[in-house]
Design an enzyme around this catalytic site. Sequence first.
Site, PDB file in Angstrom:
ATOM      1  N   LYS A  67      66.214   4.522  72.265  1.00  0.00           N
ATOM      2  CA  LYS A  67      66.494   3.149  71.819  1.00  0.00           C
ATOM      3  C   LYS A  67      65.306   2.273  72.156  1.00  0.00           C
ATOM      4  CE  LYS A  67      69.395  -0.067  70.390  1.00  0.00           C
ATOM      5  NZ  LYS A  67      68.330  -0.415  69.441  1.00  0.00           N
ATOM      6  N   LYS A  91      65.116   0.731  81.458  1.00  0.00           N
ATOM      7  CA  LYS A  91      65.933  -0.470  81.225  1.00  0.00           C
ATOM      8  C   LYS A  91      67.367  -0.117  80.819  1.00  0.00           C
ATOM      9  CE  LYS A  91      63.594  -3.437  79.075  1.00  0.00           C
ATOM     10  NZ  LYS A  91      62.855  -4.146  78.012  1.00  0.00           N
ATOM     11  N   LYS A 103      60.226   3.548  71.612  1.00  0.00           N
ATOM     12  CA  LYS A 103      59.601   2.308  71.116  1.00  0.00           C
ATOM     13  C   LYS A 103      58.743   2.648  69.924  1.00  0.00           C
ATOM     14  CE  LYS A 103      59.348  -2.120  72.285  1.00  0.00           C
ATOM     15  NZ  LYS A 103      60.325  -2.951  72.998  1.00  0.00           N
ATOM     16  N   THR A 187      68.665 -11.655  74.792  1.00  0.00           N
ATOM     17  CA  THR A 187      67.678 -11.364  75.848  1.00  0.00           C
ATOM     18  C   THR A 187      67.527 -12.576  76.771  1.00  0.00           C
ATOM     19  OG1 THR A 187      66.567  -9.904  74.295  1.00  0.00           O
ATOM     20  CG2 THR A 187      65.335 -10.522  76.260  1.00  0.00           C
ATOM     21  N   ASN A 217      61.476 -15.476  70.031  1.00  0.00           N
ATOM     22  CA  ASN A 217      62.894 -15.200  70.192  1.00  0.00           C
ATOM     23  C   ASN A 217      63.303 -15.336  71.656  1.00  0.00           C
ATOM     24  OD1 ASN A 217      65.085 -13.418  71.115  1.00  0.00           O
ATOM     25  ND2 ASN A 217      65.360 -12.939  68.962  1.00  0.00           N
ATOM     26  N   SER A 345      72.193  -4.993  71.634  1.00  0.00           N
ATOM     27  CA  SER A 345      71.844  -4.038  70.567  1.00  0.00           C
ATOM     28  C   SER A 345      72.782  -2.829  70.624  1.00  0.00           C
ATOM     29  CB  SER A 345      70.410  -3.551  70.743  1.00  0.00           C
ATOM     30  OG  SER A 345      69.527  -4.332  69.985  1.00  0.00           O
TER      31      SER A 345
HETATM   32  P1  NAD Z   1      58.342 -13.083  69.321  1.00  0.00           P
HETATM   33  O1  NAD Z   1      57.376 -12.515  68.370  1.00  0.00           O
HETATM   34  O2  NAD Z   1      59.590 -13.685  68.807  1.00  0.00           O
HETATM   35  O3  NAD Z   1      57.628 -14.197  70.256  1.00  0.00           O
HETATM   36  C1  NAD Z   1      56.449 -13.983  70.956  1.00  0.00           C
HETATM   37  C2  NAD Z   1      55.947 -15.352  71.424  1.00  0.00           C
HETATM   38  O4  NAD Z   1      54.810 -15.185  72.258  1.00  0.00           O
HETATM   39  C3  NAD Z   1      55.506 -16.263  70.283  1.00  0.00           C
HETATM   40  O5  NAD Z   1      55.929 -17.573  70.566  1.00  0.00           O
HETATM   41  C4  NAD Z   1      53.990 -16.178  70.328  1.00  0.00           C
HETATM   42  O6  NAD Z   1      53.371 -17.331  69.790  1.00  0.00           O
HETATM   43  C5  NAD Z   1      53.800 -16.077  71.816  1.00  0.00           C
HETATM   44  N1  NAD Z   1      52.500 -15.546  72.226  1.00  0.00           N
HETATM   45  C6  NAD Z   1      51.824 -14.493  71.745  1.00  0.00           C
HETATM   46  N2  NAD Z   1      50.657 -14.354  72.405  1.00  0.00           N
HETATM   47  C7  NAD Z   1      50.617 -15.339  73.322  1.00  0.00           C
HETATM   48  C8  NAD Z   1      49.677 -15.744  74.301  1.00  0.00           C
HETATM   49  N3  NAD Z   1      48.543 -15.068  74.481  1.00  0.00           N
HETATM   50  N4  NAD Z   1      49.956 -16.820  75.058  1.00  0.00           N
HETATM   51  C9  NAD Z   1      51.112 -17.491  74.890  1.00  0.00           C
HETATM   52  N5  NAD Z   1      52.032 -17.149  73.992  1.00  0.00           N
HETATM   53  C10 NAD Z   1      51.789 -16.108  73.215  1.00  0.00           C
HETATM   54  O7  NAD Z   1      58.647 -11.912  70.370  1.00  0.00           O
HETATM   55  P2  NAD Z   1      59.888 -11.781  71.348  1.00  0.00           P
HETATM   56  O8  NAD Z   1      60.901 -10.913  70.711  1.00  0.00           O
HETATM   57  O9  NAD Z   1      60.262 -13.144  71.846  1.00  0.00           O
HETATM   58  O10 NAD Z   1      59.247 -10.910  72.520  1.00  0.00           O
HETATM   59  C11 NAD Z   1      58.526 -11.507  73.605  1.00  0.00           C
HETATM   60  C12 NAD Z   1      58.469 -10.505  74.767  1.00  0.00           C
HETATM   61  O11 NAD Z   1      59.795 -10.161  75.152  1.00  0.00           O
HETATM   62  C13 NAD Z   1      57.786  -9.175  74.443  1.00  0.00           C
HETATM   63  O12 NAD Z   1      57.160  -8.702  75.614  1.00  0.00           O
HETATM   64  C14 NAD Z   1      58.947  -8.279  74.096  1.00  0.00           C
HETATM   65  O13 NAD Z   1      58.639  -6.903  74.252  1.00  0.00           O
HETATM   66  C15 NAD Z   1      59.959  -8.755  75.109  1.00  0.00           C
HETATM   67  N6  NAD Z   1      61.355  -8.452  74.796  1.00  0.00           N
HETATM   68  C16 NAD Z   1      61.922  -8.856  73.635  1.00  0.00           C
HETATM   69  C17 NAD Z   1      63.266  -8.581  73.411  1.00  0.00           C
HETATM   70  C18 NAD Z   1      63.982  -9.090  72.205  1.00  0.00           C
HETATM   71  O14 NAD Z   1      65.211  -8.979  72.179  1.00  0.00           O
HETATM   72  N7  NAD Z   1      63.314  -9.668  71.235  1.00  0.00           N
HETATM   73  C19 NAD Z   1      64.000  -7.863  74.358  1.00  0.00           C
HETATM   74  C20 NAD Z   1      63.386  -7.470  75.539  1.00  0.00           C
HETATM   75  C21 NAD Z   1      62.057  -7.775  75.749  1.00  0.00           C
END
Ligand code: NAD
Length: 406
Positions: A67, A91, A103, A187, A217, A345
């Site tokens: 997953k 996790k 992944k 999350t 997100n 999820s």
């Molecule tokens: P997303 O694409 O929705 O958002 C990413 C955000 O980070 C955006 O606002 C982008 O502008 C910003 N960003 C990118 N580079 C940056 C930088 N150098 N400095 C500052 N901001 C920056 O992605 P997401 O789903 O919110 O995921 C964010 C993190 O959370 C990732 O590490 C992801 O693996 C982790 N994560 C996401 C989920 C999920 O449910 N979406 C679950 C667990 C972990």
Amino acid sequence: MNNPFQNALSQLERATKVKPFSKEFLSRLAQPNREFKISIPVTMDDGSLKIFEGYRVQYNNARGPYKGGIRYHQDTDINEVKALAFWMALKCAVANIPMGGGKGGITVDPKKLSKTELERLSRGWIKLMAPVIGPKVDVPAPDVNTTGEIMSWMVDEYAKITGDKTNAVITGKPIEVGGSEGRGPATGLGGFYVFDVLRKKMAMPESCTIVIQGFGNVGGNAAEILSKNGHKVIAISDSKGAILKEDGIDIKLLNDYKKENGQISGFPGSKIITNEELLTLPCDVLIPAALENQITEANAKDIKAKLVLELANGPTTPEADDILFSRNIPVVPDILANAGGVTVSTFEWEQNLKNEHWSEADVFEKLKKIMEEQTEIIWGKASELKTDIRRSAFIVALERIEEATK
Ligand code: NAD
């Protein structure tokens, strides 16, 4: 730049110094079960053909189907995907859900593609991966730069190829195609439940000042949930810049501003700061919610937060972990703090397989119970072993995976 997979293995080694595990088990866990690298041909809007590189790493399935999300990013490579897949295995074990770790990704800057090109690329990833994924084998989901819409193209492509109409092969889908209520904020909300348990244990104030790196997100939802629960978000960044507003940012207004302007810089009443300044602002809680390797040996000594809540995956390098530990700044690790996403999820997958649809209240109640219970278990283990929360979360996860492996 640190290799995230090396960081992940270094974290593993550190945890297993606190509690040893068998050599055989650890040597299995040091490599994924399977890695796939694909070349995806996409006809671009101008008629030319472009080949994109894509990946799926199936790390460990001792506890259930692989997953994990699919990331679209120009810097995504096999080492990043391997690290993220490894963390997913841990996790899912931390959350005690019946899933293993995987992944995927594509090396691409999706902002440079048109919507139709993005759709062809996403369907292309599924075409090549369809033989090796499936509701009972490997269940992908969204990650950085992948959305519910992309998931709906993918699930549609998978149904066309295989005839499987359960939609259970992909999670993070829009509600209309079998998505779960509450998956969007899951999350951020899960991170809030974890934080709330630990805040009380650490006797932190009822209203904390919060700094968030990333307004996607995860960061966006966390900002909204924390504000609604009485905390004050004073600084936020996205890929285009960072803002500071010491009297607190109104997250709803910031969302509207970002929708209108495509960025957060310039938000009325705020000051533009650099990403580096954001990370080192004095605050109660620093939340990295963007990418890996943000808190490093170079800036860890300057972090002024009282607690780091890792909502991104792998934002703190092992060297930075040591520095923060020596400075008495606890780090709530990603494999606990952001486990709410994969938990909901899994609820989505379960609803698809049972042909059920749960209410948002049901989803949040189940999520809260899991996050609070597992936080208590990991906190208890950290006290028992006199170690930090990351090592403790690793140990709890490793015990569960080892038991399933046996
Ligand atoms: P997303 O694409 O929705 O958002 C990413 C955000 O980070 C955006 O606002 C982008 O502008 C910003 N960003 C990118 N580079 C940056 C930088 N150098 N400095 C500052 N901001 C920056 O992605 P997401 O789903 O919110 O995921 C964010 C993190 O959370 C990732 O590490 C992801 O693996 C982790 N994560 C996401 C989920 C999920 O449910 N979406 C679950 C667990 C972990």
